[in-house]
Structure formats: structure tokens, C-alpha cells
Write a protein that holds these residues in place. Sequence first.
Motif, mmCIF file in Angstrom:
data_model
loop_
_atom_site.group_PDB
_atom_site.id
_atom_site.type_symbol
_atom_site.label_atom_id
_atom_site.label_comp_id
_atom_site.label_asym_id
_atom_site.label_seq_id
_atom_site.Cartn_x
_atom_site.Cartn_y
_atom_site.Cartn_z
ATOM 1 N N UNK A 78 -12.287 2.379 -7.425
ATOM 2 C CA UNK A 78 -10.899 2.950 -6.870
ATOM 3 C C UNK A 78 -9.724 2.104 -7.431
ATOM 4 N N UNK A 79 -9.960 0.934 -7.446
ATOM 5 C CA UNK A 79 -9.105 -0.016 -7.744
ATOM 6 C C UNK A 79 -8.491 0.450 -9.052
ATOM 7 N N UNK A 80 -9.325 0.353 -10.055
ATOM 8 C CA UNK A 80 -8.774 0.763 -11.274
ATOM 9 C C UNK A 80 -8.204 2.095 -11.485
ATOM 10 N N UNK A 81 -8.590 3.280 -10.783
ATOM 11 C CA UNK A 81 -7.854 4.487 -10.537
ATOM 12 C C UNK A 81 -6.569 4.485 -10.206
ATOM 13 N N UNK A 82 -6.512 3.582 -9.080
ATOM 14 C CA UNK A 82 -5.107 3.304 -8.550
ATOM 15 C C UNK A 82 -4.183 2.658 -9.532
ATOM 16 N N UNK A 83 -4.694 1.704 -10.046
ATOM 17 C CA UNK A 83 -3.899 0.760 -11.119
ATOM 18 C C UNK A 83 -3.328 1.575 -12.046
ATOM 19 N N UNK A 84 -4.376 2.618 -12.758
ATOM 20 C CA UNK A 84 -3.617 3.192 -13.944
ATOM 21 C C UNK A 84 -3.116 4.589 -13.695
ATOM 22 N N UNK A 85 -3.188 5.071 -12.333
ATOM 23 C CA UNK A 85 -2.596 6.368 -11.935
ATOM 24 C C UNK A 85 -3.473 7.431 -12.429
ATOM 25 N N UNK A 86 -4.867 7.373 -12.136
ATOM 26 C CA UNK A 86 -5.667 8.369 -12.453
ATOM 27 C C UNK A 86 -5.439 9.668 -11.774
ATOM 28 N N UNK A 87 -6.248 10.730 -12.050
ATOM 29 C CA UNK A 87 -5.844 11.992 -11.238
ATOM 30 C C UNK A 87 -6.826 11.890 -10.002
ATOM 31 N N UNK A 88 -7.960 11.047 -10.399
ATOM 32 C CA UNK A 88 -9.158 11.267 -9.267
ATOM 33 C C UNK A 88 -9.921 10.369 -9.356
ATOM 34 N N UNK A 89 -11.069 10.255 -8.336
ATOM 35 C CA UNK A 89 -12.290 9.260 -8.598
ATOM 36 C C UNK A 89 -13.465 9.966 -8.230
ATOM 37 N N UNK A 90 -14.470 9.433 -8.783
ATOM 38 C CA UNK A 90 -15.879 10.068 -8.193
ATOM 39 C C UNK A 90 -16.529 8.779 -7.704
#
Length: 540
Positions: A78-90
Amino acid sequence: MNYRKDTDVYKLYLVTDSGMLPEGTTLFSQVEKAVKAGITLVQIREKDSDTKDFIAEALEVKKLCNEYKVPLIINDRIDVALAIGADGVHVGQDDMPIPMVRDLVGPDMIIGWSVGKTSEVQQLAEWGPDYVDYIGIGTLFPTETKKNSKKVPMGPQGAIRILDALQEYKADWCRTVGIGGLHAPNIPRVLYQCTSSDGKRALDGISLVSDIMASPTADVATKRLLEFLDDTTYSYLGDLNLQSNDEPTSHDFHDVLAQVAKNRPLVQHVTNKVHQNFGANVTLALGASPIMSEIESEVGELCRIPNAALLLNTGSVAPLSMLKTAVAAYNEVTRPIVFDPVGYSATTTRRDLNDALLSYGQYACIKGNSGEILGLAGLNSSSMKGVDATSTASDAELIQSATRIVAYRYKTIAVCTGETDYICDGTVGGRRFISTGSGIGPDDLDMYYVQDGHIPMMGDITASGCSLGSTIASLVGGLGPDGSVFNAVVAAIVLYKSAGRLAADGCDGSGSFHVRLIDNLYKLTRVNNPDTWSAVLKKI
Ligand SMILES: Cc1nc(C(=O)O)sc1CCOP(=O)(O)O
Ligand SMILES: C=C1C=NC(C(F)(F)F)=NC1=N
Ligand SMILES: [Mg+2]
């Protein structure tokens, strides 16, 4: 860009893995090829990377995905997803709880969840549409990619149970992808079989790792997979006709037999020892050519002999690997397989063997007695819970609904044998679906029965049921191009019961009945005048 409400991004979903890259490729180069070739969704799944490397890699891929307007999902981190502005998490079942994930990522990110049990579907339905946006249904087949996964492969039937649960709990916002061991030989079958029992939902796409990540030509692999997904039929029986519209007539039966005489089909029997001799003689009496072979190395040649058909009777003691090879071979050359799940629910061993074979192949016809068909449909007493066991439905109604369920779930022509034989065609003309199903449920399928009075002697000889399998395989195998599979199955049942009636009337006991059954199959076949056949076919 908020992809959260996009529902068509799930069609071909690449999950990355940097542990299987071919020589001279990198994670980025494989993803780049796949994205350019049309992948609709990407997930970076790096279980062992250091965070710094993970972020660098994810930023590079994010840039690529932005360029091609493909959403990027981050697995678990989740942290990486937020850090890079991803479109989602699994997240998986053992990762951060979904409500917490939603609190952290906010309302715009896609949240995906790994699901393998109907209780997990119930949970996501209770959370409601603001939480889980899609689920990965798996593992469908065995996979090397997910290390030490304790998951037992659920097969297409397991995916159907999950799709049914989504309908039952009304989680209509939730999208679905199948995952686990998905490759060219099984993807069409998964898309064909995996529809909910109300016919309203199918998988929204498929998700895979090694088929692309381990491919030296990731773009070619991606394009081929997209072609599969865009095709709308699963032609597992080549040029045979899977549309069963009108009620079969004696003219149709005459035509089926004429084709057997002309094409002299080869019927490979993989069957139990007791049935082998009688099955071979029944096959010869019909003008077809039997071969009783369980030799794994020759099945590739046998299935390529013109008009070859396979009768797989799991009373056989052949090793599972041979049975799987035979099923894969006949499916690969789109030749028919008749499946007889002998003793389906009698023992756990037989159930596991039959379930494994059923998940590894597509069958033209599944034929069993009422115990086997009820077991396959999950309606037999051992799998019925509480009050259901004393359901008011009569035996005949129970058997008919079991036959419908088997026909529907396995997309096959289901035959339940007994004093009355029931036949139901669940092939929906071979049409396969993405997202929405056929709109047809088990109760919408046509159901026929064949009767010719009480023939108790049928139960007094060995392999009478098994040899109906030989008869069905012979008549389906004999079909020429555009021949109707349904007409051939029905013809076999009407012919067999009529021969049984003639054999019973005038026999001195089970010995002469045995011989007279072959005599009458021989005569009725060669005379080929179905108007004289005594058995009655009725549409219910
Ligand atoms: C990432 C993953 N999840 C699974 C699950 O069952 O949840 S199976 C799997 C690996 C799928 O890899 P391949 O396409 O190479 O079989
Ligand atoms: C374990 C997983 C199961 N399913 C999926 C997906 F297919 F994307 F939904 N991704 C995963 N990482
Ligand atoms: Mg049987």
C-alpha cells in the motif's frame, strides 16, 4: 485518472514477476511489450524486492502505463502504491484488511482482493460497493508461480461457485478475473464454462503471470491471448454442430447411423477391465472400430486417426497422468470425448479423480447413472444438507434437475441413465462469454427422456451402462462435418434402449440377454430403420 469505475479494464490482466525473465529481457521490457500489444491492466507483484528498487521500478512502469492509458495496480505494498500514485492495490487474504486499505488509499483507487471461498464473497458483499472493486478468483489450475501456495486448484467449477456467490450476495459492482495456471489450452474452456448459474455473469477477464512474463516473445503471447478473449465460440468439437434446436426425429437417427457406417469411427476405450470385452463387441456391432488402449505414448497418434473418439470411463485403473494426456490430446485435435464418471461419489478417491479430469478437459457428453449424476450436481444425499435431504421433489424431478445442472456447469450433453434415460444439452452452441453470460440458466435448457418400459435384465449384466458409453462414442465419433452432436447422443440412447427391449423379450436369462443385446444392436444398425425402434423419445 480515476479508473475505479472502468469495468472493461479487466479483460487481460498482467501480473508481473521478475523471477522468470527470459535471457536478455527485463521486467520493464516485458511489461512494455505486453502494454504495447494490448494488455488492459498491469499489476506489479514483487514479493522479494527492496522498497527502493520496488519504487524505482514502479515509477518507470507507471510512466509507461500513463502513456498507454493502462491502469497500474501494486500488489500488497500500500505504501508503494501511495508513494508512486498507482491506480490501485491488490491484497490477498493474509494482507492488510480491506476496510483499512480503503481508509488509507481513499475513494479513487481500485482495490482488488484474492478470493477462493464463497465466505470471502459474502464478506465483500457485506462491505458493499465502496470497498472491493474486483476479485482474483484462484487458483484455477496448479501454478509454479505462486510459491508455497497452500491453495488447492479450484478448476472452472470452483470459479462457477464464486460467480454464483457474487450473484447470491448481489455484489453486482464487483468485477472478476480468473488466475492461476492459465494458458492457451485451458483459457477457452475457462471462459466457456465459467458463467454463473443464472446465466447473467461470466468472468470479466483473465489474469496471468508466466504465460507472458516467461515468454521470449511477450508481445506475440499477449496478442494471441487477446485473440482468444475476443473469440466468442469454443470449437472443442471442430466442424461438428453443437446447436440442438429441433427435436431429433427418426430421420435424424437414420442419418447418424448412415454416417457411422460410412466413416467407421475409431473409438478408443480407456475403461475398466470388466467393460473392455463387452464394450469392444458393442462397438463392432455398431459398425465402429474399437481400440482398447491405455498407452500414454500412443494417444497422440490414435486421436489423429480420422473420426476418432475417446470413451473415458473412470472405472479404469490407468494412472491419472495417462488419463489427463488422453483428455488433452483429444481436446487439442477437437475430437469428442464421452466421460463416464464411474462411482463418482462412492469414494473420495473416485471423486477426486473424476473432479480432476472434469477440470482438465471439455467433454462432448457426460453419462452416468442417477447416483453419479446426483453426485456430480451436488444433489446426492451425502452433499445435501439438513432439510434438503427430505426434499419434496420426486426422485424423477431431482434427477432431472441434477441432469440440467451437470449439463449447464460442464457445458456438455448430460445423460442420466436408468429405466428412464434423461438427456440435457448444456453446450449453448459452444458460445463463450466475457462479463455477461449466455442469459440461459439450467432450468432454461431443453430436457428429453427416453423410455421403453422396465428392462430389469439391463441391471443383471455387467457393463450395460458402460456400453451405452461405447454406443454414444461410436455414433458421435462417426459424425461427418456439421453432424449434430445432440442428435447422435439421442440416437445412441434410443437405439440402445430399443435393442435392450428386443433382447429382453425372449431371452432365457442374463446370459442370452447379453448376447441378444449385441445381436439386436447389430441388426438394428444394419437395417437402419429407426421408425421400427420401440423406445420412445419425449421432450419434457
Ligand atoms: C499471483 C497468483 N495468485 C494466484 C491465486 O490463486 O491467488 S495464482 C498466482 C500465480 C499465477 O501465475 P501463472 O499465471 O504463471 O500461473
Ligand atoms: C494473488 C493474486 C490473485 N489475483 C490477482 C489478480 F488476478 F490480479 F486479481 N493478483 C494477485 N496477486
Ligand atoms: Mg456407469
